[in-house]
Design an enzyme around this catalytic site. Structure first.
Site, PDB file in Angstrom:
ATOM      1  N   ASP A   1       2.238  -1.897  10.963  1.00  0.00           N
ATOM      2  CA  ASP A   1       1.350  -0.735  10.840  1.00  0.00           C
ATOM      3  C   ASP A   1       0.390  -0.638  12.028  1.00  0.00           C
ATOM      4  O   ASP A   1      -0.201   0.420  12.260  1.00  0.00           O
ATOM      5  CB  ASP A   1       0.487  -0.847   9.574  1.00  0.00           C
ATOM      6  CG  ASP A   1       1.112  -0.197   8.353  1.00  0.00           C
ATOM      7  OD1 ASP A   1       1.742   0.871   8.512  1.00  0.00           O
ATOM      8  OD2 ASP A   1       0.944  -0.737   7.249  1.00  0.00           O
TER       9      ASP A   1
ATOM     10  N   GLN B   1       1.409  -1.154   1.591  1.00  0.00           N
ATOM     11  CA  GLN B   1       1.112   0.271   1.438  1.00  0.00           C
ATOM     12  C   GLN B   1      -0.333   0.472   0.993  1.00  0.00           C
ATOM     13  O   GLN B   1      -0.808  -0.187   0.062  1.00  0.00           O
ATOM     14  CB  GLN B   1       2.091   0.878   0.409  1.00  0.00           C
ATOM     15  CG  GLN B   1       1.982   2.364   0.228  1.00  0.00           C
ATOM     16  CD  GLN B   1       2.488   3.163   1.421  1.00  0.00           C
ATOM     17  OE1 GLN B   1       3.192   2.642   2.285  1.00  0.00           O
ATOM     18  NE2 GLN B   1       2.133   4.424   1.479  1.00  0.00           N
TER      19      GLN B   1
ATOM     20  N   LYS C   1      10.384   5.232   3.650  1.00  0.00           N
ATOM     21  CA  LYS C   1      10.438   4.106   4.586  1.00  0.00           C
ATOM     22  C   LYS C   1      11.711   3.299   4.380  1.00  0.00           C
ATOM     23  O   LYS C   1      12.344   2.867   5.347  1.00  0.00           O
ATOM     24  CB  LYS C   1       9.194   3.231   4.427  1.00  0.00           C
ATOM     25  CG  LYS C   1       7.961   3.895   5.029  1.00  0.00           C
ATOM     26  CD  LYS C   1       6.648   3.249   4.638  1.00  0.00           C
ATOM     27  CE  LYS C   1       5.497   4.143   5.122  1.00  0.00           C
ATOM     28  NZ  LYS C   1       4.189   3.714   4.619  1.00  0.00           N
TER      29      LYS C   1
END
Ligand SMILES: Nc1nc(=O)c2c([nH]1)NC[C@@H]1CN(c3ccc(C(=O)N[C@@H](CCC(=O)O)C(=O)O)cc3)C=[N+]21
Length: 284
Positions: A121, A98, A54
């Protein structure tokens, strides 16, 4: 014969380059670059790999990435305080915590604490609800990546029979909502589903996200179907494999995604898109 491959690495690189061009134009116009905060709790080796990917994508897109690597002993209160601080920081556009989080932290509570406008997300109930109500804002990255791959086939999804195997919050459920938004007829299968093989046999589009290697058998695939494999399973020999028995499925499908090099890289491309969109929404 055999299916054409949907090259996630290639499509992802194109999308990240498009995002990068928009960022460069914005920076040239005197605005700051989009900024993504990535929060990693604990030392799960797979998570560390994803977080590194990422960050690399952020560099390619010209984003600023802020990285918070915190010990597994972090308390839930400390994490919620960090999220609230990032919510209020005008220099931060996107917040990614995460998953999975250590067991002593309630992941749902953390996700609900993220400002929905910074929820790149697309996991917050606000963004999930917007997708369900046909007015998506920040779309969950993996299912959105699946839809971009389906677009690349050129096949019209309207009225097609789509079967989603797996009903998780991060893959199956949002993938079903995306397919419904595209006006496919959607069946969501899960561990209690009866006659799974028959349901898959009827599908024009199969999206598999269960996390079990070779769970979807190749001979279940209807000839000419499109197969999207969201599974990323690491085998004992260190190799990655998907949820679909690839070699057999490939002979029957019209289009298929490989693992690795399929949906995984698309997830990251969609994260870059969401971060740019969040930046534009927050700083018009
Ligand atoms: N808050 C949060 N957001 C996520 O988006 C999120 C997460 N947590 N937790 C874990 C899963 C998993 N995930 C992947 C992303 C890219 C690849 C990817 O690029 N895979 C490469 C291979 C990478 C490798 O070699 O391991 C490929 O499939 O070709 C895989 C998996 C994002 N996730």
């Amino acid at each position: 014969m055999g299916a054409q491959l949907l090259d996630g690495k290639l499509i992802s690189a194109e999308i990240i380059a498009e995002v990068g061009a928009k960022v460069a134009a914005r920076v040239a116009a005197g605005r700051r670059a989009p900024a993504l905060a990535v929060v990693l709790v604990g030392d799960d080796p797979a998570s560390a790999v994803y977080v590194r990917n990422k960050k690399l994508a952020c560099e390619k897109a010209g984003f600023r990435s802020l990285s918070y690597e915190l010990p597994a002993s972090l308390t839930e209160t400390e994490l919620l305080d960090l999220v609230r601080k990032l919510n209020e920081d005008p220099e931060v556009d996107g917040i990614l915590v995460q998953l999975p989080l250590p067991k002593h932290i309630d992941a749902d509570r953390v996700i609900e604490t993220i400002n929905p406008l910074k929820d790149v997300d697309g996991f917050h109930p606000y963004n999930f609800g917007r997708l369900a109500l046909k007015m998506p804002l920040l779309r969950p990255c993996t299912p959105h990546g699946v839809m971009v791959m389906l677009e690349k086939t050129g096949v019209d999804l309207v009225g097609k029979d789509a079967v989603v195997v797996g009903a998780s919050n991060i893959v199956g459920r949002p993938a079903a909502l995306e397919l419904l938004l595209a006006r496919a007829t959607v069946t969501v299968c899960h561990s209690k589903t009866r006659d799974l093989a028959d349901k898959v046999r009827a599908a024009d589009v199969v999206v598999a996200g269960v996390g079990i290697p070779n769970f979807v058998k190749g001979d279940w695939i209807k000839p000419g179907a499109i197969v999207i494999d969201v599974g990323i399973n690491r085998l004992d020999n260190g190799k990655l494999c998907g949820d679909v028995e690839f070699d057999v499925a490939r002979e029957r499908a019209s289009w298929i995604t490989p693992v690795p090099g399929g949906v995984g890289p698309m997830t990251i491309a969609m994260l870059m898109r969401n971060t740019l969109d969040a930046c534009l929404n927050l700083n018009p």
